[in-house]
Write a protein that holds these residues in place. Structure first.
Motif, PDB file in Angstrom:
ATOM      1  N   ASN A  19      -4.846   5.601  -0.636  1.00  0.00           N
ATOM      2  CA  ASN A  19      -5.580   5.356  -1.783  1.00  0.00           C
ATOM      3  C   ASN A  19      -5.274   4.017  -2.233  1.00  0.00           C
ATOM      4  O   ASN A  19      -3.987   3.599  -2.719  1.00  0.00           O
ATOM      5  CB  ASN A  19      -5.196   6.194  -2.917  1.00  0.00           C
ATOM      6  CG  ASN A  19      -5.747   7.568  -2.401  1.00  0.00           C
ATOM      7  OD1 ASN A  19      -6.887   7.872  -2.378  1.00  0.00           O
ATOM      8  ND2 ASN A  19      -4.781   8.680  -2.098  1.00  0.00           N
ATOM      9  N   ASP A  49       0.986  -1.243   0.086  1.00  0.00           N
ATOM     10  CA  ASP A  49      -0.045   0.004  -0.117  1.00  0.00           C
ATOM     11  C   ASP A  49       0.919   1.385  -0.001  1.00  0.00           C
ATOM     12  O   ASP A  49       0.663   2.310  -0.665  1.00  0.00           O
ATOM     13  CB  ASP A  49      -0.873  -0.049   1.323  1.00  0.00           C
ATOM     14  CG  ASP A  49      -2.074  -1.030   1.123  1.00  0.00           C
ATOM     15  OD1 ASP A  49      -2.775  -1.118   0.007  1.00  0.00           O
ATOM     16  OD2 ASP A  49      -2.235  -1.694   2.313  1.00  0.00           O
ATOM     17  N   HIS A  55      -6.538  -0.564  -1.936  1.00  0.00           N
ATOM     18  CA  HIS A  55      -6.517  -1.641  -0.902  1.00  0.00           C
ATOM     19  C   HIS A  55      -6.437  -2.813  -1.447  1.00  0.00           C
ATOM     20  O   HIS A  55      -7.013  -3.247  -2.545  1.00  0.00           O
ATOM     21  CB  HIS A  55      -7.994  -1.448  -0.348  1.00  0.00           C
ATOM     22  CG  HIS A  55      -8.051  -1.862   1.167  1.00  0.00           C
ATOM     23  ND1 HIS A  55      -8.559  -3.331   1.098  1.00  0.00           N
ATOM     24  CD2 HIS A  55      -7.839  -1.572   2.244  1.00  0.00           C
ATOM     25  CE1 HIS A  55      -8.610  -3.648   2.436  1.00  0.00           C
ATOM     26  NE2 HIS A  55      -8.068  -2.557   3.091  1.00  0.00           N
ATOM     27  N   ASN A  99      -9.337   1.925  -6.165  1.00  0.00           N
ATOM     28  CA  ASN A  99     -10.374   3.082  -5.883  1.00  0.00           C
ATOM     29  C   ASN A  99     -10.733   3.074  -4.316  1.00  0.00           C
ATOM     30  O   ASN A  99     -11.580   3.901  -4.110  1.00  0.00           O
ATOM     31  CB  ASN A  99     -11.504   2.872  -6.546  1.00  0.00           C
ATOM     32  CG  ASN A  99     -11.368   2.958  -8.059  1.00  0.00           C
ATOM     33  OD1 ASN A  99     -10.795   4.202  -8.422  1.00  0.00           O
ATOM     34  ND2 ASN A  99     -11.644   2.103  -9.051  1.00  0.00           N
ATOM     35  N   ARG A 100     -10.358   2.133  -3.446  1.00  0.00           N
ATOM     36  CA  ARG A 100     -10.789   2.083  -2.035  1.00  0.00           C
ATOM     37  C   ARG A 100      -9.579   3.046  -1.206  1.00  0.00           C
ATOM     38  O   ARG A 100      -8.564   2.751  -1.477  1.00  0.00           O
ATOM     39  CB  ARG A 100     -10.848   0.804  -1.739  1.00  0.00           C
ATOM     40  CG  ARG A 100     -11.556   0.557  -0.219  1.00  0.00           C
ATOM     41  CD  ARG A 100     -11.786  -0.920  -0.201  1.00  0.00           C
ATOM     42  NE  ARG A 100     -11.763  -0.839   1.527  1.00  0.00           N
ATOM     43  CZ  ARG A 100     -11.837  -2.372   1.875  1.00  0.00           C
ATOM     44  NH1 ARG A 100     -11.936  -3.417   1.282  1.00  0.00           N
ATOM     45  NH2 ARG A 100     -11.965  -2.403   3.480  1.00  0.00           N
ATOM     46  N   THR A 101     -10.190   3.938  -0.550  1.00  0.00           N
ATOM     47  CA  THR A 101      -9.343   4.568   0.594  1.00  0.00           C
ATOM     48  C   THR A 101      -9.483   4.210   1.776  1.00  0.00           C
ATOM     49  O   THR A 101     -10.672   3.891   2.136  1.00  0.00           O
ATOM     50  CB  THR A 101      -9.519   6.098   0.102  1.00  0.00           C
ATOM     51  OG1 THR A 101     -11.170   6.303   0.581  1.00  0.00           O
ATOM     52  CG2 THR A 101      -9.220   6.638  -1.233  1.00  0.00           C
ATOM     53  N   TRP A 102      -8.752   4.421   2.666  1.00  0.00           N
ATOM     54  CA  TRP A 102      -8.888   3.947   3.968  1.00  0.00           C
ATOM     55  C   TRP A 102      -7.435   4.509   5.044  1.00  0.00           C
ATOM     56  O   TRP A 102      -6.657   5.225   4.140  1.00  0.00           O
ATOM     57  CB  TRP A 102      -8.567   2.180   4.151  1.00  0.00           C
ATOM     58  CG  TRP A 102      -7.419   1.613   3.639  1.00  0.00           C
ATOM     59  CD1 TRP A 102      -6.953   1.708   2.479  1.00  0.00           C
ATOM     60  CD2 TRP A 102      -6.351   1.106   4.514  1.00  0.00           C
ATOM     61  NE1 TRP A 102      -5.931   0.867   2.339  1.00  0.00           N
ATOM     62  CE2 TRP A 102      -5.358   0.925   3.595  1.00  0.00           C
ATOM     63  CE3 TRP A 102      -6.332   0.931   5.918  1.00  0.00           C
ATOM     64  CZ2 TRP A 102      -4.305  -0.010   3.996  1.00  0.00           C
ATOM     65  CZ3 TRP A 102      -5.105   0.110   6.264  1.00  0.00           C
ATOM     66  CH2 TRP A 102      -4.106  -0.316   5.509  1.00  0.00           C
ATOM     67  N   THR A 103      -7.396   4.342   6.135  1.00  0.00           N
ATOM     68  CA  THR A 103      -6.416   4.899   6.964  1.00  0.00           C
ATOM     69  C   THR A 103      -5.924   3.832   7.745  1.00  0.00           C
ATOM     70  O   THR A 103      -6.606   3.220   8.467  1.00  0.00           O
ATOM     71  CB  THR A 103      -7.060   6.120   7.784  1.00  0.00           C
ATOM     72  OG1 THR A 103      -7.721   7.017   7.026  1.00  0.00           O
ATOM     73  CG2 THR A 103      -6.174   6.933   8.765  1.00  0.00           C
ATOM     74  N   GLU A 110      -2.994   8.243   5.488  1.00  0.00           N
ATOM     75  CA  GLU A 110      -4.282   7.887   4.372  1.00  0.00           C
ATOM     76  C   GLU A 110      -3.598   7.092   3.032  1.00  0.00           C
ATOM     77  O   GLU A 110      -2.740   7.611   2.565  1.00  0.00           O
ATOM     78  CB  GLU A 110      -5.113   9.199   3.792  1.00  0.00           C
ATOM     79  CG  GLU A 110      -5.783   9.623   5.076  1.00  0.00           C
ATOM     80  CD  GLU A 110      -6.355  11.093   5.004  1.00  0.00           C
ATOM     81  OE1 GLU A 110      -6.529  11.647   3.826  1.00  0.00           O
ATOM     82  OE2 GLU A 110      -6.816  11.721   6.230  1.00  0.00           O
ATOM     83  N   GLN A 154       1.300   4.132  -3.279  1.00  0.00           N
ATOM     84  CA  GLN A 154       1.366   5.737  -2.908  1.00  0.00           C
ATOM     85  C   GLN A 154       2.182   6.454  -3.834  1.00  0.00           C
ATOM     86  O   GLN A 154       1.778   7.597  -4.234  1.00  0.00           O
ATOM     87  CB  GLN A 154       1.202   6.003  -1.463  1.00  0.00           C
ATOM     88  CG  GLN A 154       0.294   5.472  -0.564  1.00  0.00           C
ATOM     89  CD  GLN A 154      -1.072   5.497  -1.252  1.00  0.00           C
ATOM     90  OE1 GLN A 154      -1.903   6.395  -1.245  1.00  0.00           O
ATOM     91  NE2 GLN A 154      -1.504   4.085  -1.265  1.00  0.00           N
TER      92      GLN A 154
END
Ligand code: URP
Ligand code: ZN
Ligand code: ZN
Length: 469
Positions: A431, A355, A433, A406-410, A429, A359
Motif C-alpha cells: 500500500n 515501501d 508507491h 493511495n496506490r497499491t501494487w505488488t 502487496e 507498511q
C-alpha cells in the motif's frame, strides 16, 4: 531555477503538516505555511509549481548499508553502482552509504581507491562510504585516522567469517580505541563466526546441505553473545558502537540493556528481519538460497518480528537499512547447490525499503514521522550527513520524495529494477508507491519513468556522527 511543491503533506521526523516547499537550484530554501503571504509570493516567483495533492512530501531515503559490486564467496554482488543506485532511486532512496572493503594484508588506501573508482561517474544518487577493516594491524589502524579526514567516518568490523573478515577480540579492541581517538563510529557484524563454523561443518557432515541449514546453524545465541561481547569491548574501548543487521530478539535485548545503562550503542535492522522467516522462506529446497544472508532470517516460532517492531518504536533499533547485497540464483547462489556454506550471502532490497517500512505505518506499528526518522533522518545523523540529508528544512539538499499513500501494487522480479533474477519480496502487496523523486532539486523519477542520469550522484564527504558523546 525555483520550484515550489504545494498542496502536499510534509512529513519530517518531528511531524506531518500541510506545507509548501520552496527549492532554489539544488537546495531547499523555505518551508512555508499554505495560504500565507510569503507562500503566495514564493508561488509568484517560482519557475515551476509541483502539485503534491494527496501526496506525502518526505526527505529522500538514506540507506546506510549497501554492497554494490561486493566480491563475496567467489562471485561479485550483481548490482554495480550504476544499476544499484538507479534501483534505489526508483524506491525513493536518494543517498546510499556503501562499504569499501579491506582484507588482511591489503592496503586500506588502495582498497578505498578501488571503491572510489567503482562509483565515480556512475551513480544516480549521492553516495558515501564506510570502510570495512578485515585486517586490523598497525598500518590499518593508522589509515583509519586518514580516512576520517576524507569523510569516511565509520568502520565495519566482523566477529563472523573466520579467515575472511573476522577480527579477534584484541583487534576489535584496538580498532575501538583508535575510533575513540579519531571520532569514528565502529559498526559491528555481531555473530560468533567460530562457533557458527563448528555447527555448519557438523551439519554438512550429517548431509544437511540445503540452504535452510544456513538459517539453523547461525543460532540466535551466537548473535546475542557477539552483540554482548561487542558492547563490552566498546565500553572498554570507549568508542560508540553501531550493530548492523540485527535480526534476533536476544541480540536486541543486549542492545536495550546497554542503552538503558546509558551506553552509546545503536542498532540497525533490515526489512528482511521484520517480514521473512526461516520456515516459510528458506525451507524450500534450493530455492531457499535466495534468502541466505547473515545475520540469517529467524524462526517464526518465536517473537523476533514483534520484538524488532517494538525496538523500532522504542528506539532500541534506530535505523532501518537494507544490507542490499544482491546475487542472482543463476551462477551465483547456485555456487552453493551442494553445500549451503558456499552460497554467497545476501538479499537485494535497496529498491524496496521505503515501501516495506511504510507498511509498518499502514499496519499501525510506527507513525509517519517515525517512518521518516528510521529511513532518512537518523541514518543521516548517524553517518554525519545531517542536515544536508535526511530532512526537509532550509539549507538541506532538495532530496525529496513525493509518496502516494493511495496506490497499491505488488512487488515482483518482473517490475523491480535491481539486477537480480528473483525477488526476495515476490508477491508482497504494497500500500503506497513512490510518485516523484528529486535528487538535489533534479527530478529523477516521475510518471513511472527514470529521468535521472548516470553520474549525477556525487560523493559525500561525511562528518562525524551526530550521536558522538
Ligand atoms: O548476508 C549479508 N549480510 N551479506 C553482506 C555482507 C554483510 O555481512 O553485511
Ligand atoms: Zn555484516
Ligand atoms: Zn552488509
Amino acid at each position: 531555477m525555483k520550484k515550489l511543491i504545494k498542496n502536499g503533506t510534509v512529513i519530517t521526523s518531528t511531524g506531518a503538516d500541510p506545507a509548501e516547499v520552496l527549492i532554489d537550484g539544488e537546495t531547499i530554501v523555505a518551508v512555508l505555511q499554505p495560504g500565507s503571504e510569503v507562500a503566495a509570493s514564493a508561488e509568484a516567483g517560482a519557475d515551476e509549481i509541483i502539485d503534491a495533492s494527496g501526496l506525502y512530501v518526505i526527505p529522500g531515503g538514506v540507506d546506510g548499508h549497501t554492497h554494490m559490486e561486493l566480491p563475496f564467496g567467489g562471485t561479485v554482488a550483481s548490482d554495480d553502482f550504476e544499476n544499484g543506485t538507479r534501483a534505489a532511486a526508483w524506491g525513493g532512496t536518494t543517498t546510499i552509504v556503501d562499504f569499501a572493503v579491506q582484507r588482511a594484508g591489503e592496503s586500506v588506501r588502495d582498497c578505498l581507491d578501488q571503491w572510489f573508482a567503482k562509483a565515480e561517474g556512475k551513480c544516480a544518487i549521492d553516495y558515501g562510504f564506510h570502510q570495512i577493516i578485515g585486517g586490523v594491524d598497525d598500518q590499518s589502524l593508522k589509515d583509519m585516522d586518514a580516512l576520517v579526514d576524507e569523510g569516511i567516518t565509520s568502520f565495519k568490523l566482523f566477529m563472523a567469517y573466520p579467515g575472511v573478515f573476522l577480527s579477534d577480540d584484541g583487534q576489535i579492541l584496538r580498532a575501538m580505541q583508535q575510533a575513540a581517538g579519531n571520532g569514528a563510529l565502529i559498526m559491528m557484524h555481531a555473530e560468533n563466526g567460530l562457533a557458527i563454523d563448528v555447527l555448519a561443518e557438523q551439519a554438512v557432515e550429517r548431509g544437511e546441505t540445503d540452504p535452510v541449514n544456513h538459517g539453523l546453524v547461525r543460532r540466535a545465541e551466537f548473535e546475542s553473545e557477539a552483540t554482548h561481547r561487542a558492547i563490552q569491548l566498546a565500553k572498554v574501548g570507549a568508542a560508540p558502537l553501531y550493530i548492523v543487521h540485527l535480526s534476533a530478539s536476544e541480540a536486541l535485548e543486549q542492545v536495550a540493556i546497554a542503552r538503558d545503562r546509558g551506553a552509546n550503542v545503536f542498532a540497525e535492522t533490515c526489512p528482511q528481519y521484520l517480514y521473512l522467516n526461516v520456515e516459510d522462506h528458506m525451507d524450500r529446497g534450493f530455492d531457499g538460497a535466495a534468502y541466505v544472508c547473515s545475520t540469517p532470517l529467524r524462526t517464526k516460532h518465536a517473537h523476533h518480528h514483534e520484538d524488532l517492531w517494538k525496538g523500532l518504536r522504542t528506539n532500541d533499533l534506530s535505523v532501518v537499512a537494507t544490507d542490499h547485497c544482491p546475487f542472482c540464483m543463476k551462477d551465483q547462489k547456485e555456487l552453493g547447490r551442494d553445500d549451503f556454506r558456499a552460497i554467497p550471502n545476501g538479499i537485494g532490497g535497496v529498491e524496496h525499503r521505503m515501501d516495506l517500512i511504510y507498511q509498518g505505518v499502514v499496519n499501525g506499528e510506527i507513525t509517519l514521522p517515525r517512518w521518516v526518522e528510521l529511513c532518512a533522518t537518523t541514518p543521516a545523523r548517524m553517518f554525519g550527513l545531517y542536515p544536508k540529508k535526511g530532512t526537509i528544512q532550509p539549507g538541506a539538499d532538495a532530496d525529496i520524495v513525493l509518496y502516494d499513500p493511495n496506490r497499491t501494487w505488488t512487488i515482483s522480479e518482473e517490475n523491480h529494477h535491481m539486477n537480480m533474477d528473483h525477488s526476495a519480496w515476490e508477491g508482497f502487496e504494497i500500500n503506497g508507491h513512490v510518485h516523484t523523486v528529486m535528487s538535489r532539486g533534479r527530478v529523477i523519477i516521475e510518471n513511472d519513468s527514470y529521468t535521472g542520469s548516470t553520474g549525477h550522484g556525487q560523493y559525500l564527504r561525511r562528518g562525524l556522527s551526530d550521536y558522538l558523546i
